[in-house]
Write a protein that holds these residues in place. Sequence first.
Motif, PDB file in Angstrom:
ATOM      1  N   VAL A 105       0.848  -1.196   0.000  1.00 22.29           N
ATOM      2  CA  VAL A 105       0.000   0.000   0.000  1.00 22.29           C
ATOM      3  C   VAL A 105       0.889   1.254   0.000  1.00 22.29           C
ATOM      4  O   VAL A 105       0.548   2.267  -0.609  1.00 22.29           O
ATOM      5  CB  VAL A 105      -0.969  -0.039   1.209  1.00 22.29           C
TER       6      VAL A 105
ATOM      7  N   LYS B 212       1.332   0.296  -6.479  1.00 21.35           N
ATOM      8  CA  LYS B 212       0.659   1.067  -5.429  1.00 21.35           C
ATOM      9  C   LYS B 212      -0.834   1.227  -5.739  1.00 21.35           C
ATOM     10  O   LYS B 212      -1.675   1.076  -4.853  1.00 21.35           O
ATOM     11  CB  LYS B 212       1.322   2.438  -5.317  1.00 21.35           C
ATOM     12  N   VAL B 213      -1.153   1.501  -6.994  1.00 21.22           N
ATOM     13  CA  VAL B 213      -2.571   1.679  -7.317  1.00 21.22           C
ATOM     14  C   VAL B 213      -3.310   0.344  -7.181  1.00 21.22           C
ATOM     15  O   VAL B 213      -4.431   0.300  -6.649  1.00 21.22           O
ATOM     16  CB  VAL B 213      -2.768   2.382  -8.693  1.00 21.22           C
TER      17      VAL B 213
ATOM     18  N   GLN C  28      -4.398  -0.456  -3.729  1.00 21.05           N
ATOM     19  CA  GLN C  28      -5.567   0.267  -3.224  1.00 21.05           C
ATOM     20  C   GLN C  28      -6.803  -0.637  -3.117  1.00 21.05           C
ATOM     21  O   GLN C  28      -7.761  -0.311  -2.434  1.00 21.05           O
ATOM     22  CB  GLN C  28      -5.882   1.467  -4.129  1.00 21.05           C
TER      23      GLN C  28
ATOM     24  N   GLY D 164      -6.188  -1.203   0.258  1.00 23.12           N
ATOM     25  CA  GLY D 164      -5.938   0.036   1.015  1.00 23.12           C
ATOM     26  C   GLY D 164      -7.140   0.953   1.100  1.00 23.12           C
ATOM     27  O   GLY D 164      -7.209   1.789   1.993  1.00 23.12           O
ATOM     28  N   SER D 165      -8.092   0.794   0.168  1.00 18.98           N
ATOM     29  CA  SER D 165      -9.291   1.638   0.198  1.00 18.98           C
ATOM     30  C   SER D 165     -10.513   0.813  -0.200  1.00 18.98           C
ATOM     31  O   SER D 165     -10.616   0.314  -1.314  1.00 18.98           O
ATOM     32  CB  SER D 165      -9.136   2.815  -0.776  1.00 18.98           C
TER      33      SER D 165
ATOM     34  N   PHE E 135     -12.260   2.352  -3.195  1.00 19.88           N
ATOM     35  CA  PHE E 135     -11.578   2.030  -4.450  1.00 19.88           C
ATOM     36  C   PHE E 135     -11.981   0.627  -4.911  1.00 19.88           C
ATOM     37  O   PHE E 135     -12.287   0.390  -6.080  1.00 19.88           O
ATOM     38  CB  PHE E 135     -10.061   2.119  -4.241  1.00 19.88           C
TER      39      PHE E 135
ATOM     40  N   ASP F  50     -12.885   3.108   5.360  1.00 19.36           N
ATOM     41  CA  ASP F  50     -12.311   3.018   4.011  1.00 19.36           C
ATOM     42  C   ASP F  50     -10.870   2.499   4.025  1.00 19.36           C
ATOM     43  O   ASP F  50     -10.493   1.680   3.195  1.00 19.36           O
ATOM     44  CB  ASP F  50     -12.351   4.413   3.368  1.00 19.36           C
ATOM     45  N   GLY F  51     -10.073   2.974   4.957  1.00 23.69           N
ATOM     46  CA  GLY F  51      -8.629   2.668   4.938  1.00 23.69           C
ATOM     47  C   GLY F  51      -8.248   1.460   5.773  1.00 23.69           C
ATOM     48  O   GLY F  51      -9.100   0.775   6.346  1.00 23.69           O
TER      49      GLY F  51
END
Length: 424
Positions: free
Chosen positions: A75, A98-99, A102, A105-106, A109, A151-152
Amino acid sequence: MTILLLGSGGREHAFAWKMTQSPLCDQLFVVPGNAGTAAIATNINISPTDFEAIKALVLKEKIGMVVVGPEDPLVKGIFDYFKNDDQLKDIPVIGPSKVGAQLEGSKEFAKEFLMRHNIPTAAYDSFTAETVEKGCDFLETLKAPYVLKADGLAAGKGVLIIHDLAEAKEELRNMLVGQKFGEASSKVVIEEFLDGIELSCFVLTDGKNYKILPTAKDYKRIGEGDTGLNTGGMGAVSPVPYVDAVLMEKIETRIVKPTIEGFQKDGIEYKGFVFIGLINVNNEPIVIEYNVRMGDPETEVVIPRLKTDLVELFLATANEKLDEITLEIDSRSATTVMLVSGGYPENFEKGKVISGLENITDSIVFHAGTKLEDGAVLSNGGRVMAITSYGNDFQEAIKKSYQNIAKLSFDKMNFRKDIGNDLL
Ligand code: AMP
Ligand code: GLY
């Protein structure tokens, strides 16, 4: 080749155990590792998110591949860090960009990804502190129980399932306005509750091709009969007996394929594990979450059943050649039982001497929260070690795990005595 593995749990000991059996692995470093990895590899005491220190280690030891165990470094963008560094860019990192990370991580997302690619998932909406009253109105349109998700990343604690509407509204305010989970709950996803049996599907992808790994079921609650607080996982069984070919086919065509195609359509670089959390509602698999790594303790039953060389598999992942590999799976069942520190998942003590390890026969001990001190193995975390066994069926395997656990002890040792009972 020389390989670097990031992480320190039972999952990482299982990866290390398997990778060091490969003729392709000349040397293995683990950052930071535990007492189990210390016995088969070289532990280096740096943080898996200290990218500068990792870079220095990779260059010094001429490391040829990096395998990432936990989500944190992913993340935080370790894949991109390597890709954008002139000295590191040719060294493969097993894990998403990284994306891509997500997806874990989110939660928002992940939900947007699922909707965009028409992958079955629970209906939802997301809210912030500014829209908290709209969130309360949305709750009124749903039936109990109410599912609120920070979310996170919230260390596995960010999901609340609440039966009472007034309480759900209050918790929504606590999360958004009261920052119950800090920054992680500055946004909250409210989701339709799905009633069914949970299962997990593990996939390894090179971004184009994929391999579905054996199924596994994890036992999340601390108490027997699935009671008490949520933990990281108290045990696991592979395969999951009730997952048949028809259900697997649905999971593959409706969920796995569109997920990998979604990465391509969205231009998401993804060379690593996808852990798909599902709920089976009337034989219709529905996604509740993505994780961008393997599960722990699921790894401690999935990896022992993998006959294929794991390093070869990772190299094929890096080189986008997973289509050239045929997975070989051990037909036996594997079970694992996690030994935890008394008090976990709340307050617990560390530094307890673990005795009896030399008496284990016919089980594999995967260390989780342990450390070596003056030759003694000491507990060093909530989840201490996972005792994995094979059997012709899971009943035979679990019996061996419990027989061996009887030979182990440390002060305030705790474990669940009912792993697998729900599958009988
Ligand atoms: P997650 O972190 O999204 O996996 O959520 C943690 C746990 O909450 C899951 O393992 C499920 O037991 C439960 N859960 C999450 N989403 C739902 C849902 N929509 N309906 C029912 N249970 C859920
Ligand atoms: N055992 C669940 C997880 O690794 O998230």
